[in-house]
Design a protein around this motif. Structure first.
Motif, PDB file in Angstrom:
ATOM      1  N   PHE A  34      25.979  36.584  15.430  1.00 12.26           N
ATOM      2  CA  PHE A  34      26.326  35.947  16.705  1.00 12.26           C
ATOM      3  C   PHE A  34      26.896  36.956  17.717  1.00 12.26           C
ATOM      4  O   PHE A  34      26.627  36.877  18.913  1.00 12.26           O
ATOM      5  CB  PHE A  34      27.320  34.796  16.462  1.00 12.26           C
ATOM      6  CG  PHE A  34      27.651  34.066  17.729  1.00 12.26           C
ATOM      7  CD1 PHE A  34      26.655  33.469  18.493  1.00 12.26           C
ATOM      8  CD2 PHE A  34      28.960  33.992  18.174  1.00 12.26           C
ATOM      9  CE1 PHE A  34      26.952  32.801  19.677  1.00 12.26           C
ATOM     10  CE2 PHE A  34      29.266  33.332  19.361  1.00 12.26           C
ATOM     11  CZ  PHE A  34      28.262  32.731  20.111  1.00 12.26           C
ATOM     12  N   LEU A  74      25.884  37.369  21.626  1.00 16.03           N
ATOM     13  CA  LEU A  74      26.820  37.356  22.758  1.00 16.03           C
ATOM     14  C   LEU A  74      26.669  38.627  23.597  1.00 16.03           C
ATOM     15  O   LEU A  74      26.731  38.587  24.824  1.00 16.03           O
ATOM     16  CB  LEU A  74      28.269  37.289  22.260  1.00 16.03           C
ATOM     17  CG  LEU A  74      28.893  35.928  22.040  1.00 16.03           C
ATOM     18  CD1 LEU A  74      30.372  36.097  21.723  1.00 16.03           C
ATOM     19  CD2 LEU A  74      28.728  35.009  23.256  1.00 16.03           C
ATOM     20  N   VAL A 118      25.134  30.146  27.034  1.00 16.27           N
ATOM     21  CA  VAL A 118      26.164  30.678  26.128  1.00 16.27           C
ATOM     22  C   VAL A 118      26.772  29.529  25.341  1.00 16.27           C
ATOM     23  O   VAL A 118      26.976  29.618  24.117  1.00 16.27           O
ATOM     24  CB  VAL A 118      27.272  31.430  26.915  1.00 16.27           C
ATOM     25  CG1 VAL A 118      28.396  31.852  25.975  1.00 16.27           C
ATOM     26  CG2 VAL A 118      26.708  32.647  27.623  1.00 16.27           C
ATOM     27  N   LYS A 119      27.027  28.417  26.042  1.00 11.11           N
ATOM     28  CA  LYS A 119      27.628  27.249  25.377  1.00 11.11           C
ATOM     29  C   LYS A 119      26.677  26.737  24.285  1.00 11.11           C
ATOM     30  O   LYS A 119      27.083  26.525  23.142  1.00 11.11           O
ATOM     31  CB  LYS A 119      27.872  26.165  26.432  1.00 11.11           C
ATOM     32  CG  LYS A 119      28.561  24.948  25.910  1.00 11.11           C
ATOM     33  CD  LYS A 119      29.019  24.088  27.098  1.00 11.11           C
ATOM     34  CE  LYS A 119      29.724  22.829  26.621  1.00 11.11           C
ATOM     35  NZ  LYS A 119      28.836  21.869  25.985  1.00 11.11           N
ATOM     36  N   SER A 140      26.626  29.076  21.325  1.00 12.32           N
ATOM     37  CA  SER A 140      27.857  29.050  20.532  1.00 12.32           C
ATOM     38  C   SER A 140      27.813  27.883  19.561  1.00 12.32           C
ATOM     39  O   SER A 140      28.338  27.970  18.454  1.00 12.32           O
ATOM     40  CB  SER A 140      29.082  28.893  21.423  1.00 12.32           C
ATOM     41  OG  SER A 140      29.145  29.969  22.293  1.00 12.32           O
ATOM     42  N   GLU A 141      27.190  26.775  19.991  1.00  7.53           N
ATOM     43  CA  GLU A 141      27.079  25.620  19.090  1.00  7.53           C
ATOM     44  C   GLU A 141      26.084  25.908  17.964  1.00  7.53           C
ATOM     45  O   GLU A 141      26.368  25.703  16.800  1.00  7.53           O
ATOM     46  CB  GLU A 141      26.642  24.376  19.878  1.00  7.53           C
ATOM     47  CG  GLU A 141      27.786  23.800  20.721  1.00  7.53           C
ATOM     48  CD  GLU A 141      27.307  22.954  21.888  1.00  7.53           C
ATOM     49  OE1 GLU A 141      26.086  22.688  21.990  1.00  7.53           O
ATOM     50  OE2 GLU A 141      28.158  22.584  22.718  1.00  7.53           O
ATOM     51  N   PRO A 179      23.720  29.202  17.103  1.00  5.05           N
ATOM     52  CA  PRO A 179      23.171  30.526  17.469  1.00  5.05           C
ATOM     53  C   PRO A 179      21.657  30.629  17.244  1.00  5.05           C
ATOM     54  O   PRO A 179      20.956  31.313  17.983  1.00  5.05           O
ATOM     55  CB  PRO A 179      23.924  31.485  16.553  1.00  5.05           C
ATOM     56  CG  PRO A 179      25.172  30.767  16.163  1.00  5.05           C
ATOM     57  CD  PRO A 179      24.853  29.304  16.167  1.00  5.05           C
ATOM     58  N   THR A 194      33.771  30.414  30.741  1.00  2.00           N
ATOM     59  CA  THR A 194      32.843  30.814  29.660  1.00  2.00           C
ATOM     60  C   THR A 194      33.455  31.926  28.810  1.00  2.00           C
ATOM     61  O   THR A 194      33.395  31.894  27.581  1.00  2.00           O
ATOM     62  CB  THR A 194      31.504  31.297  30.269  1.00  2.00           C
ATOM     63  OG1 THR A 194      30.956  30.221  31.014  1.00  2.00           O
ATOM     64  CG2 THR A 194      30.522  31.746  29.209  1.00  2.00           C
ATOM     65  N   HIS A 222      34.255  31.493  24.819  1.00  2.00           N
ATOM     66  CA  HIS A 222      33.260  32.022  23.876  1.00  2.00           C
ATOM     67  C   HIS A 222      33.361  33.518  23.569  1.00  2.00           C
ATOM     68  O   HIS A 222      32.811  33.970  22.575  1.00  2.00           O
ATOM     69  CB  HIS A 222      31.847  31.721  24.399  1.00  2.00           C
ATOM     70  CG  HIS A 222      31.636  30.262  24.665  1.00  2.00           C
ATOM     71  ND1 HIS A 222      31.579  29.330  23.655  1.00  2.00           N
ATOM     72  CD2 HIS A 222      31.506  29.564  25.819  1.00  2.00           C
ATOM     73  CE1 HIS A 222      31.408  28.121  24.175  1.00  2.00           C
ATOM     74  NE2 HIS A 222      31.366  28.240  25.490  1.00  2.00           N
TER      75      HIS A 222
END
Ligand SMILES: NC(=O)c1ccc[n+]([C@@H]2O[C@H](COP(=O)([O-])OP(=O)(O)OC[C@H]3O[C@@H](n4cnc5c(N)ncnc54)[C@H](O)[C@@H]3O)[C@@H](O)[C@H]2O)c1
Ligand SMILES: [Zn+2]
Length: 349
Positions: free
Chosen positions: A152, A156, A181-182, A185-186, A188, A280, A284
Motif C-alpha cells: 500500500f 500511496l 486515495v480514499k 485506502s479502503e 488497495p 486527505t 491517509h
C-alpha cells in the motif's frame, strides 16, 4: 493479467533480439512474467529488489547485454518500477551508443511518471540522478494487473504524483485524484481497476513532455510540490535511512500542501483546495514530522535544489487555480517559513 503485455511486446519485438531487466519482487509475485519472456525468446536479467540505480548495476546490465550478443538493433525491455526504468533506460541510451528500449512499469509511480518522458539515469557519488541521458522509450506498456502485488505504501507514493498531475491539469482531475486515495485506502487492490486514472495521468505527463522534451521550460510544471517535497524526502532519509524513509511520492504529497499554501497567499488560490488536500493527507498519509528547528535545514535543501539558479532565490511552481500553474515563482525564505508553519497546523503536527 499479462495479455496486453504479450500482445504489445509481440508486435514490437518481432525479428529483433530482445533482452529484459526484471525486478526480482515483480518476478516472484508474477511468475507469468518470466514465462512470457521465455515464450517470446527474451533473455532475462533479474535485478535484486529493491534495485540499485548505480554504476555497479549499470555495469552488470551492459555485461549482460554484451555477453548475450546484443547488437545495435536489439531492444531492452524494462519490467519494474522507476529504479528499473531509469537504470534500464540509461543502459539502453549508452550501450553501443544507444539501442531501443521499452518500459513496462510495475509501480504506480513508474506507470504515471518515471517510465514516461525519456529522462534516464543513475545515482552517483551519493547524488541522485547525477549521471544520465534523455532517451525516449519506443513504447511504454502499462499492465495494471501487475500493480496488484504492490504494498500500500507504494500505491500511496504513486498517488502523490497522481494528485500533483491532477492539480496541474484541472479541478476535476484534482478532485478525482483525492477521491481515489480514499477508495484505495479502503481496498488497495482496486488499483488494478484504475486503468482510466493511470491512462489520464500518463497522458497529461506525455503532453507536457511532448511540448518540452528537453526540460527547457513548460516541463517545470511537473515540478509542482517537489521543492518542499524533496526537502521532506531528504529530511526523512537523514532521520530514518534509505529503507525507513518516506517514499518520494509521499514526500511530494506533503510538499504539495506547502505549495498550495504559498499559492493561496501569493496568487489567491481558493483555500478549499488546501482544506481538501490537508484532509486527505491527515486521513491517509502518515505525516513526515518536522519542527521549526528543522526550518534552516529544510530551507538550505530547497535552495540547493538544482532547479534554483542561485543560492538566494528559491523558485516554486505555484497554482493560480487547478489547471493554471505558474513556474519559476520566487518565494522569500520568510514566506516559506510561514507556509511551513501553516502546513504543520493543517497536518496537526
Ligand atoms: N525518470 C523520471 O522521469 C523519474 C520520475 C520519477 C521518479 N523517478 C525515479 O524512480 C525511482 C523510484 O521508482 P519507484 O517508486 O517505482 O520505486 P522502485 O522501482 O525502487 O520500486 C519500489 C519497490 O517496489 C518493488 N516493486 C516494484 N514493482 C512491484 C510490484 N508490482 N509488486 C511488488 N513489489 C514491486 C521494488 O522491488 C522495490 O522494492 C527513483 O529512483 C526516482 O529517481 C524517475
Ligand atoms: Zn516526483
Amino acid at each position: 493479467m499479462t495479455d496486453n503485455l504479450r500482445d504489445a511486446l509481440t508486435g514490437l519485438l518481432v525479428g529483433r533480439g530482445a533482452f529484459a531487466l526484471v525486478d526480482a519482487a515483480v518476478n516472484s509475485c508474477n511468475p507469468e512474467v518470466e514465462s512470457l519472456c521465455n515464450r517470446l525468446g527474451i533473455s532475462c536479467c533479474i535485478l535484486p529488489s529493491p534495485p540499485s540505480k548505480n554504476l555497479e548495476s549499470a555495469a552488470k546490465v551492459w555485461t549482460f547485454l554484451s555477453d548475450n550478443g546484443a547488437t545495435r538493433s536489439s531492444v531492452l525491455v524494462n519490467i519494474g518500477g522507476g529504479s528499473v526504468t531509469d537504470l534500464g533506460g540509461f543502459c539502453a541510451a549508452t550501450f553501443k551508443r544507444g539501442i531501443d528500449y521499452v518500459n513496462c512499469p510495475t509501480t504506480l509511480l513508474a506507470a504515471v511518471d518515471a517510465s514516461l518522458g525519456g529522462k534516464t539515469g543513475i545515482d552517483f557519488n551519493g547524488l541522485k540522478n547525477e549521471v544520465g541521458a534523455f532517451r525516449i522509450p519506443v513504447a511504454t506498456i502499462i499492465s495494471p494487473g501487475l500493480l496488484a502485488s504492490l504494498p500500500f505504501g507504494q500505491i500511496l507514493s504513486g498517488m502523490g504524483e497522481v494528485i500533483k498531475t491532477g492539480f496541474i491539469h484541472s479541478s476535476e482531475m484534482a478532485r478525482d485524484a483525492l477521491e481515489r486515495v480514499k477508495a484505495l485506502s479502503e481496498v488497495p487492490g482496486r488499483i488494478v481497476e484504475m486503468g482510466d486514472m493511470i491512462r489520464r495521468t500518463a497522458d497529461v505527463k506525455l503532453s507536457i513532455v511532448d511540448a518540452d522534451p528537453l526540460e527547457k521550460g513548460l516541463r517545470k510544471v511537473l515540478n509542482f510540490g517537489h521543492t518542499a517535497g524533496h526537502a521532506f524526502e531528504s529530511l526523512s532519509m537523514e532521520r530514518s535511512g534509505e529503507q525507513g524513509a518516506a517514499s518520494h511520492g509521499h514526500a511530494v504529497a506533503q510538499g504539495l500542501l506547502v505549495a498550495l499554501v504559498i499559492s493561496h497567499v501569493r496568487l489567491g488560490l481558493d483555500s478549499i483546495w488546501l482544506d481538501r488536500l490537508a484532509s486527505t493527507l491527515r486521513t491517509h498519509f502518515p505525516p513526515i514530522i518536522y519542527t521549526c528547528d528543522d526550518y534552516p535545514h529544510l530551507l538550505s535543501i530547497m535552495s540547493h535544489d538544482k532547479k534554483n539558479p542561485s543560492p538566494d532565490s528559491i523558485r516554486f511552481t505555484l497554482l493560480e487555480s487547478p489547471g493554471e500553474p505558474v513556474t519559476d515563482f520566487e518565494v522569500s525564505s520568510e514566506e516559506i517559513r510561514t507556509a511551513l508553519d501553516i502546513t504543520r497546523d493543517y497536518l496537526h503536527i
